[in-house]
Design a protein around this motif. Structure first.
Motif, PDB file in Angstrom:
ATOM      1  N   ARG A  28     -18.063  21.320 -47.088  1.00 40.15           N
ATOM      2  CA  ARG A  28     -18.204  22.713 -47.537  1.00 40.15           C
ATOM      3  C   ARG A  28     -18.002  22.784 -49.041  1.00 40.15           C
ATOM      4  N   PHE A  29     -18.726  23.711 -49.658  1.00 38.22           N
ATOM      5  CA  PHE A  29     -18.613  23.964 -51.091  1.00 38.22           C
ATOM      6  C   PHE A  29     -18.408  25.456 -51.304  1.00 38.22           C
ATOM      7  N   LEU A  30     -17.468  25.805 -52.176  1.00 37.87           N
ATOM      8  CA  LEU A  30     -17.243  27.190 -52.582  1.00 37.87           C
ATOM      9  C   LEU A  30     -17.302  27.222 -54.098  1.00 37.87           C
ATOM     10  N   TYR A  31     -18.041  28.181 -54.656  1.00 40.46           N
ATOM     11  CA  TYR A  31     -18.123  28.329 -56.107  1.00 40.46           C
ATOM     12  C   TYR A  31     -17.746  29.759 -56.451  1.00 40.46           C
ATOM     13  N   PHE A  32     -16.765  29.920 -57.321  1.00 41.61           N
ATOM     14  CA  PHE A  32     -16.210  31.231 -57.618  1.00 41.61           C
ATOM     15  C   PHE A  32     -16.814  31.889 -58.854  1.00 41.61           C
ATOM     16  N   GLY A  33     -17.622  31.159 -59.631  1.00 43.41           N
ATOM     17  CA  GLY A  33     -18.273  31.749 -60.797  1.00 43.41           C
ATOM     18  C   GLY A  33     -17.260  32.401 -61.718  1.00 43.41           C
ATOM     19  N   GLU A  34     -17.513  33.662 -62.061  1.00 35.07           N
ATOM     20  CA  GLU A  34     -16.622  34.384 -62.978  1.00 35.07           C
ATOM     21  C   GLU A  34     -15.336  34.865 -62.312  1.00 35.07           C
ATOM     22  N   HIS A  35     -15.277  34.839 -60.994  1.00 37.04           N
ATOM     23  CA  HIS A  35     -14.082  35.289 -60.274  1.00 37.04           C
ATOM     24  C   HIS A  35     -12.964  34.265 -60.441  1.00 37.04           C
ATOM     25  N   GLN A  36     -11.724  34.754 -60.440  1.00 36.45           N
ATOM     26  CA  GLN A  36     -10.591  33.903 -60.785  1.00 36.45           C
ATOM     27  C   GLN A  36      -9.458  34.014 -59.762  1.00 36.45           C
ATOM     28  N   PRO A  37      -9.728  33.740 -58.483  1.00 35.40           N
ATOM     29  CA  PRO A  37      -8.646  33.858 -57.501  1.00 35.40           C
ATOM     30  C   PRO A  37      -7.569  32.795 -57.723  1.00 35.40           C
ATOM     31  N   ARG A  38      -6.373  33.117 -57.306  1.00 31.68           N
ATOM     32  CA  ARG A  38      -5.259  32.162 -57.369  1.00 31.68           C
ATOM     33  C   ARG A  38      -5.009  31.514 -56.007  1.00 31.68           C
ATOM     34  N   GLU A  39      -5.556  32.111 -54.959  1.00 35.00           N
ATOM     35  CA  GLU A  39      -5.476  31.526 -53.617  1.00 35.00           C
ATOM     36  C   GLU A  39      -6.724  31.959 -52.856  1.00 35.00           C
ATOM     37  N   TRP A  40      -7.090  31.154 -51.842  1.00 30.71           N
ATOM     38  CA  TRP A  40      -8.330  31.426 -51.128  1.00 30.71           C
ATOM     39  C   TRP A  40      -8.289  30.789 -49.746  1.00 30.71           C
ATOM     40  N   ALA A  41      -9.008  31.423 -48.790  1.00 32.44           N
ATOM     41  CA  ALA A  41      -9.124  30.850 -47.450  1.00 32.44           C
ATOM     42  C   ALA A  41     -10.524  31.025 -46.862  1.00 32.44           C
ATOM     43  N   VAL A  42     -11.220  32.101 -47.183  1.00 33.68           N
ATOM     44  CA  VAL A  42     -12.519  32.387 -46.572  1.00 33.68           C
ATOM     45  C   VAL A  42     -13.492  31.241 -46.844  1.00 33.68           C
ATOM     46  N   GLY A  43     -14.111  30.734 -45.786  1.00 27.32           N
ATOM     47  CA  GLY A  43     -15.062  29.639 -45.916  1.00 27.32           C
ATOM     48  C   GLY A  43     -14.451  28.268 -45.706  1.00 27.32           C
ATOM     49  N   LEU A  44     -13.113  28.204 -45.672  1.00 26.96           N
ATOM     50  CA  LEU A  44     -12.459  26.934 -45.353  1.00 26.96           C
ATOM     51  C   LEU A  44     -12.540  26.717 -43.840  1.00 26.96           C
ATOM     52  N   PRO A  45     -12.313  25.492 -43.366  1.00 24.52           N
ATOM     53  CA  PRO A  45     -12.436  25.215 -41.927  1.00 24.52           C
ATOM     54  C   PRO A  45     -11.500  26.056 -41.065  1.00 24.52           C
ATOM     55  N   LEU A  46     -11.986  26.461 -39.916  1.00 19.24           N
ATOM     56  CA  LEU A  46     -11.169  27.172 -38.934  1.00 19.24           C
ATOM     57  C   LEU A  46     -10.308  26.205 -38.136  1.00 19.24           C
ATOM     58  N   GLU A  47     -10.676  24.920 -38.136  1.00 17.71           N
ATOM     59  CA  GLU A  47      -9.940  23.903 -37.398  1.00 17.71           C
ATOM     60  C   GLU A  47      -9.026  23.169 -38.364  1.00 17.71           C
ATOM     61  N   ASP A  48      -7.751  23.035 -38.008  1.00 17.53           N
ATOM     62  CA  ASP A  48      -6.851  22.264 -38.847  1.00 17.53           C
ATOM     63  C   ASP A  48      -7.164  20.787 -38.643  1.00 17.53           C
ATOM     64  N   GLY A  49      -6.871  19.989 -39.599  1.00 16.56           N
ATOM     65  CA  GLY A  49      -7.142  18.560 -39.527  1.00 16.56           C
ATOM     66  C   GLY A  49      -6.907  17.939 -40.885  1.00 16.56           C
ATOM     67  N   ASP A  50      -7.337  16.697 -41.031  1.00 18.87           N
ATOM     68  CA  ASP A  50      -7.209  15.998 -42.304  1.00 18.87           C
ATOM     69  C   ASP A  50      -8.472  16.230 -43.135  1.00 18.87           C
ATOM     70  N   TYR A  51      -8.280  16.792 -44.321  1.00 18.78           N
ATOM     71  CA  TYR A  51      -9.397  17.102 -45.216  1.00 18.78           C
ATOM     72  C   TYR A  51      -9.084  16.616 -46.617  1.00 18.78           C
ATOM     73  N   GLU A  52     -10.116  16.156 -47.315  1.00 20.52           N
ATOM     74  CA  GLU A  52     -10.032  15.936 -48.751  1.00 20.52           C
ATOM     75  C   GLU A  52     -10.504  17.234 -49.386  1.00 20.52           C
ATOM     76  N   ILE A  53      -9.650  17.846 -50.198  1.00 23.40           N
ATOM     77  CA  ILE A  53      -9.970  19.118 -50.837  1.00 23.40           C
ATOM     78  C   ILE A  53      -9.943  18.880 -52.338  1.00 23.40           C
ATOM     79  N   ASP A  54     -11.065  19.115 -52.988  1.00 25.79           N
ATOM     80  CA  ASP A  54     -11.181  18.871 -54.425  1.00 25.79           C
ATOM     81  C   ASP A  54     -11.488  20.159 -55.162  1.00 25.79           C
TER      82      ASP A  54
END
Length: 113
Positions: A28-54
């Motif tokens: 999955r890829f999320l691009y925030f453009g001009e927006h500047q959130p300090r935390e985020w969840a929408v679009g991340l996996p609904l299933e917990d597991g081992d992920y590389e997050i960059d």
């Protein structure tokens, strides 16, 4: 890319009218453009597991590994007619972001060795 990008806007979330999101198979890829959130969840996996997050800083041209974070608080949203929406978790976890513009996040499941 293995399958080509599929927009996350097909999920019907209003956030994707302001933020760009796509997936290529399980990546999955999320691009925030001009927006500047300090935390985020929408679009991340609904299933917990081992992920590389960059975190990809498109301005500085750097990639930094992120850890999972607690889900951010998500207020219920009032819809037309007074009905309340929300209550469903956006994802299994959240991420902390630097609050800078032009940031992207890449989420990949860790493959078993």
């Amino acid at each position: 890319m293995t399958e080509g990008l599929t927009p996350l806007s097909e999920d019907g979330r209003w956030e994707f009218s302001r933020v760009s999101g796509a997936r290529d198979g399980t990546v999955r890829f999320l691009y925030f453009g001009e927006h500047q959130p300090r935390e985020w969840a929408v679009g991340l996996p609904l299933e917990d597991g081992d992920y590389e997050i960059d975190l990809i800083d498109t301005w500085e041209m750097t990639v930094t590994r992120l850890d999972k974070a607690a889900l951010p608080a998500s207020p219920a949203l009032r819809q037309r007619g007074g009905a309340m929406a929300g209550g469903e978790p956006e994802a299994a976890f959240g991420v902390k972001l630097p609050g800078k513009p032009y940031q992207a996040v890449r989420i990949r499941p860790v493959r078993a060795k």
